[in-house]
Design a protein around this motif. Structure first.
Motif, PDB file in Angstrom:
ATOM      1  N   ASP A  14       6.254  43.299  57.802  1.00  0.00           N
ATOM      2  CA  ASP A  14       6.083  42.541  59.180  1.00  0.00           C
ATOM      3  C   ASP A  14       5.655  40.998  58.482  1.00  0.00           C
ATOM      4  OD1 ASP A  14       4.953  45.152  60.541  1.00  0.00           O
ATOM      5  OD2 ASP A  14       3.092  44.788  59.214  1.00  0.00           O
ATOM      6  N   ASN A  44       0.326  51.579  56.109  1.00  0.00           N
ATOM      7  CA  ASN A  44      -1.278  50.752  56.081  1.00  0.00           C
ATOM      8  C   ASN A  44      -1.979  51.232  55.924  1.00  0.00           C
ATOM      9  OD1 ASN A  44       0.378  48.155  56.877  1.00  0.00           O
ATOM     10  ND2 ASN A  44      -0.248  48.398  58.990  1.00  0.00           N
ATOM     11  N   SER A  96       9.444  44.102  61.268  1.00  0.00           N
ATOM     12  CA  SER A  96       8.823  43.636  63.228  1.00  0.00           C
ATOM     13  C   SER A  96       8.245  42.062  62.753  1.00  0.00           C
ATOM     14  CB  SER A  96       7.035  44.736  62.604  1.00  0.00           C
ATOM     15  OG  SER A  96       7.225  45.322  62.731  1.00  0.00           O
ATOM     16  N   HIS A 111       9.465  45.012  67.141  1.00  0.00           N
ATOM     17  CA  HIS A 111      10.149  46.283  65.964  1.00  0.00           C
ATOM     18  C   HIS A 111      11.079  46.379  65.319  1.00  0.00           C
ATOM     19  CE1 HIS A 111       9.400  48.508  62.338  1.00  0.00           C
ATOM     20  NE2 HIS A 111      10.003  49.388  63.136  1.00  0.00           N
ATOM     21  N   GLY A 253      -2.493  46.275  62.985  1.00  0.00           N
ATOM     22  CA  GLY A 253      -3.371  47.743  61.832  1.00  0.00           C
ATOM     23  C   GLY A 253      -4.723  48.059  61.833  1.00  0.00           C
TER      24      GLY A 253
HETATM   25  C1  FRU Z   1       0.385  48.056  62.942  1.00  0.00           C
HETATM   26  C2  FRU Z   1       2.549  48.676  62.378  1.00  0.00           C
HETATM   27  C3  FRU Z   1       2.869  47.523  61.751  1.00  0.00           C
HETATM   28  C4  FRU Z   1       4.214  47.542  61.968  1.00  0.00           C
HETATM   29  C5  FRU Z   1       4.102  48.713  63.339  1.00  0.00           C
HETATM   30  C6  FRU Z   1       5.176  49.411  63.697  1.00  0.00           C
HETATM   31  O1  FRU Z   1       0.162  48.835  63.885  1.00  0.00           O
HETATM   32  O2  FRU Z   1       1.911  49.699  61.808  1.00  0.00           O
HETATM   33  O3  FRU Z   1       2.360  46.982  60.480  1.00  0.00           O
HETATM   34  O4  FRU Z   1       4.881  47.004  62.821  1.00  0.00           O
HETATM   35  O5  FRU Z   1       3.091  48.810  63.785  1.00  0.00           O
HETATM   36  O6  FRU Z   1       5.154  50.317  64.483  1.00  0.00           O
END
Ligand code: FRU
Length: 296
Positions: A14, A44, A96, A111, A253
């Motif tokens: 990210d 996460n 992302s 993403h 997250g």
């Molecule tokens: C957050 C997340 C980010 C990632 C994205 C993937 O929920 O997991 O860490 O970039 O969603 O969809």
């Protein structure tokens, strides 16, 4: 690692741009902060489960690229094991670009999945299931058939392992995972996409499509979350309002945090209503912090 929790799904990079407001298109916009983080829903959720004191393992595909060292170190710093993750050459980690907008606390994610392959069934069936008490699967539309086989493998080889499934993205195929979990997390987006305008209606609607006795959980952003279960032929549903910190710092997250906190409550055999309160509380703590360290 007896009694560990395992989360199966995505780890990605990210690149998080913290901005005072949402940028205007085709302008050159300065931002106060930029961070480079390990992301992905399952990854996460692992950070949060480990924070809460669980032995935690992540299983997903890794790329043998220059970011591998960063990803490995970050999992280690968060006390998450990745000992069974396959590593693939000639590919990049999914990435992302995230804009955190301080004005209204939104997180906008762009993403790119890259060419890293999804987890195969053989990577999962190599595991020794005796090590785990809970397995959480992030629903991934490109990998639904494999996930279904992994869940079948757990059901056929263990009576004690509990399974949770997350259905987040608005892809019809993810609905095939609904009947498979002991706990099913369904996002606001998927619920609305399925025609349910409120969290209560969503929980009631999805209970009918899930496994008997399943706990259905729908998080609804700043409105809170609802959960429910069919008990002796009656749907019992509870709604819980969101818990907000004094200052919202980072919403990236928050949903993954909520899911992990609810899983934690169920691993510890708490009543699911208490689990719902706890998950809202921990998700509220998370948005007051940058990243996942320091939850309480
Ligand atoms: C957050 C997340 C980010 C990632 C994205 C993937 O929920 O997991 O860490 O970039 O969603 O969809």
């Amino acid at each position: 690692m007896a009694n560990a929790s395992l989360c199966v799904g995505l780890v990605c990079i990210d690149i998080v741009a913290e901005s005072e407001r949402f940028p205007v298109e085709d302008t050159d916009h300065r931002i106060p902060n930029l961070s480079y983080r390990r992301g992905g829903n399952a990854s996460n959720s692992c950070s949060v489960l480990a924070q809460l004191g669980m032995k935690t393992e992540f299983l997903g595909t890794l790329s043998n690229s220059i970011q591998l060292d960063f990803i490995q170190r970050d999992f280690a710093e968060h006390s998450v094991s990745i000992e069974h993750c396959p590593i693939f050459p000639d590919c990049e980690f999914p990435t992302s670009i995230v804009i955190l907008n301080a004005c209204n606390s939104t997180r906008t994610i762009m993403h790119h999945p890259t060419n890293l392959q999804e987890l195969g069934v053989q990577h999962f069936t190599n595991l020794n299931l005796n090590n785990y008490s809970w397995i959480h699967f992030e629903g991934r539309s490109a990998n639904v058939d494999n996930i279904k086989q992994m869940i079948k493998f757990v059901r056929e080889n263990s009576k004690s392992i509990k399974i949770s499934v997350e259905i987040e993205k608005t892809r019809t195929v993810l609905g095939e995972l609904l009947p498979l979990g002991d706990v099913v997390f369904i996002s606001k987006e998927f619920s609305q996409f399925s025609g349910f305008p409120t969290m209560k209606e969503a929980v009631k609607g999805f209970i009918g499509l899930s496994r008997p006795g399943c706990i259905v959980v729908c998080a609804w952003g700043s409105e809170g979350a609802a959960a429910g279960q069919n008990v002796n032929g009656t749907d019992v549903v509870k709604c819980q309002s969101a818990s907000a910190p004094c200052r919202i710092i980072d919403t990236l997250g928050a949903g993954d945090t909520f899911n992990a906190a609810f899983v934690y409550s169920q691993i510890n055999l708490w009543d699911w209503k208490k689990g719902l309160e706890f998950a809202c509380h921990i998700a509220g703590c998370k948005i007051g912090l940058k990243g996942f360290l320091g939850l309480e």
